[in-house]
Motif scaffolding. Structure first.
Motif, PDB file in Angstrom:
ATOM      1  N   CYS A 170       0.847  -1.191   0.000  1.00 42.33           N
ATOM      2  CA  CYS A 170       0.000   0.000   0.000  1.00 42.33           C
ATOM      3  C   CYS A 170       0.885   1.244   0.000  1.00 42.33           C
ATOM      4  N   LYS A 171       0.453   2.263  -0.736  1.00 45.75           N
ATOM      5  CA  LYS A 171       1.192   3.527  -0.752  1.00 45.75           C
ATOM      6  C   LYS A 171       0.223   4.661  -1.014  1.00 45.75           C
ATOM      7  N   GLN A 172       0.351   5.701  -0.181  1.00 46.67           N
ATOM      8  CA  GLN A 172      -0.459   6.900  -0.346  1.00 46.67           C
ATOM      9  C   GLN A 172       0.423   8.113  -0.112  1.00 46.67           C
ATOM     10  N   TYR A 173       0.294   9.105  -0.980  1.00 51.34           N
ATOM     11  CA  TYR A 173       1.052  10.341  -0.826  1.00 51.34           C
ATOM     12  C   TYR A 173       0.177  11.384  -0.141  1.00 51.34           C
ATOM     13  N   PRO A 174       0.779  12.279   0.661  1.00 52.18           N
ATOM     14  CA  PRO A 174      -0.008  13.305   1.358  1.00 52.18           C
ATOM     15  C   PRO A 174      -0.845  14.132   0.380  1.00 52.18           C
ATOM     16  N   THR A 200      12.477  -1.218  -5.632  1.00 48.10           N
ATOM     17  CA  THR A 200      13.916  -0.926  -5.686  1.00 48.10           C
ATOM     18  C   THR A 200      14.423  -0.200  -4.450  1.00 48.10           C
ATOM     19  N   GLY A 201      13.554   0.040  -3.483  1.00 47.43           N
ATOM     20  CA  GLY A 201      13.984   0.659  -2.230  1.00 47.43           C
ATOM     21  C   GLY A 201      14.022   2.166  -2.248  1.00 47.43           C
ATOM     22  N   ILE A 202      13.545   2.796  -3.318  1.00 39.52           N
ATOM     23  CA  ILE A 202      13.518   4.262  -3.367  1.00 39.52           C
ATOM     24  C   ILE A 202      12.438   4.795  -2.433  1.00 39.52           C
ATOM     25  N   TYR A 203      11.282   4.148  -2.442  1.00 39.44           N
ATOM     26  CA  TYR A 203      10.186   4.487  -1.535  1.00 39.44           C
ATOM     27  C   TYR A 203       9.943   3.334  -0.574  1.00 39.44           C
ATOM     28  N   LYS A 204       9.393   3.657   0.579  1.00 43.78           N
ATOM     29  CA  LYS A 204       8.960   2.636   1.520  1.00 43.78           C
ATOM     30  C   LYS A 204       7.443   2.499   1.416  1.00 43.78           C
ATOM     31  N   PRO A 205       6.957   1.279   1.380  1.00 41.10           N
ATOM     32  CA  PRO A 205       5.497   1.126   1.360  1.00 41.10           C
ATOM     33  C   PRO A 205       4.908   1.514   2.706  1.00 41.10           C
ATOM     34  N   ASP A 206       3.689   2.007   2.695  1.00 42.34           N
ATOM     35  CA  ASP A 206       3.010   2.295   3.955  1.00 42.34           C
ATOM     36  C   ASP A 206       2.681   0.990   4.678  1.00 42.34           C
ATOM     37  N   LYS A 207       2.367  -0.020   3.902  1.00 43.68           N
ATOM     38  CA  LYS A 207       2.093  -1.355   4.427  1.00 43.68           C
ATOM     39  C   LYS A 207       2.612  -2.378   3.438  1.00 43.68           C
ATOM     40  N   GLY A 208       2.800  -3.594   3.916  1.00 46.43           N
ATOM     41  CA  GLY A 208       3.201  -4.674   3.026  1.00 46.43           C
ATOM     42  C   GLY A 208       4.658  -5.047   3.160  1.00 46.43           C
ATOM     43  N   ALA A 209       5.039  -6.118   2.462  1.00 43.01           N
ATOM     44  CA  ALA A 209       6.396  -6.656   2.545  1.00 43.01           C
ATOM     45  C   ALA A 209       6.972  -6.852   1.149  1.00 43.01           C
ATOM     46  N   VAL A 210       8.289  -6.639   1.036  1.00 46.63           N
ATOM     47  CA  VAL A 210       8.987  -6.783  -0.244  1.00 46.63           C
ATOM     48  C   VAL A 210      10.225  -7.644  -0.042  1.00 46.63           C
ATOM     49  N   LYS A 211      10.474  -8.542  -0.971  1.00 43.38           N
ATOM     50  CA  LYS A 211      11.724  -9.292  -1.035  1.00 43.38           C
ATOM     51  C   LYS A 211      12.268  -9.185  -2.454  1.00 43.38           C
ATOM     52  N   VAL A 212      13.503  -8.747  -2.579  1.00 47.87           N
ATOM     53  CA  VAL A 212      14.149  -8.617  -3.874  1.00 47.87           C
ATOM     54  C   VAL A 212      15.426  -9.441  -3.850  1.00 47.87           C
TER      55      VAL A 212
END
Length: 270
Positions: free
Chosen positions: A22-26, A63-75
């Motif tokens: 999940c991602k939301q910008y202000p 790619t790690g430029i942004y952090k998700p508000d929620k959730g998990a990533v494996k690269v």
């Protein structure tokens, strides 16, 4: 004693996984909503979607430029938030908005990038020569990047992303706004990367290119992946001959077949 980062890796045939992202910008609505994605090693995954669907934001998270508000990533078995350097050593990124040093020559750009990744000057020069040749930029290697056309810059950006021999490459709209010659060079380069076993995540809204290159595809719309799978399975699932048909089956598209321009029907002498 610090543990070896390799111990944190997971054994999987997946080059990357994203779960419930999940991602939301202000001041804006949600850009990504509970998004799941997975990419098999050695695949070329075409992420399809209209402008504003969230493709660039998703690449930024993966790619790690942004952090998700929620959730998990494996690269490649690493968490980009916890092991950003391990991830960056192993991936190549070509963003939609290219970041090149215009006051350097093409060769200097590649030499700088290779040295930043810890390659020797000799090895960097060897790889740079080969990359310039493959991208048909050898003759322009001694010219300032400021003089390059858009297609030349795009090709150089891809060469820069490959100088350290990444096993996973992200390309955000690499065919956007370039001429047919540059597009042919980039297609040939992507096909060579596939032969070498490199995993590729490609975002594009040019469906013909995705049809030609992709082994896997996903359709992203309003922050959600509506469906994704091996390309042949998607075609069979929706009874389509190409990815354009799959896209049209999933994404609502306004019917403008009966649209008219009324002023063209008016009396020009009036």
């Amino acid at each position: 004693m610090q543990k070896d980062n390799a111990l944190n890796r997971i054994s999987s045939t997946m080059a990357l996984t994203g779960t419930k992202l999940c991602k939301q910008y202000p001041g804006k609505g949600k850009v990504l909503t509970d998004l799941d994605i997975e990419l098999e090693e050695g695949a070329l995954y075409a992420l399809l979607g209209p402008n504003g669907a969230g493709k660039s934001t998703l690449i930024g998270i993966l790619t790690g430029i942004y952090k998700p508000d929620k959730g998990a990533v494996k690269v490649l078995g690493f968490n980009p938030a916890k092991d950003p350097l391990e991830v960056k050593r192993r991936i190549g990124i070509v963003p939609e908005e290219l970041a090149l040093f215009e006051r350097l020559t093409g060769m200097q750009q590649l030499m700088f990038s290779g040295r930043m990744y810890g390659l020797t000057a000799k090895e960097t020069k060897r790889r740079a020569d080969e990359l310039l040749s493959l991208t048909e930029l050898s003759a322009a290697g001694s010219q300032l990047i400021a003089t390059y056309s858009k297609g030349m810059r795009r090709r150089l950006a891809i060469a820069t992303a490959l100088i350290h021999r990444p096993s996973l490459v992200f390309l955000d709209e690499p065919f956007d706004g370039i001429d047919i010659i540059a597009a042919q060079v980039i297609r040939a380069l992507l096909e060579e990367l596939r032969r070498q076993g490199v995993t590729i995540l490609l975002t594009t809204h040019i469906l013909e290119i995705a049809d030609r290159l992709a082994t896997h595809a996903g359709v992203l719309y309003k922050g959600k992946i509506l469906d994704h799978d091996e390309k042949d399975k998607l075609l069979a699932r929706y009874g389509c001959d190409d990815l354009e048909g799959v896209f049209q089956s999933l994404v609502p598209i306004a019917d403008i077949s009966k649209a008219t321009l009324s002023f063209y029907q008016e009396d020009s002498t009036a």
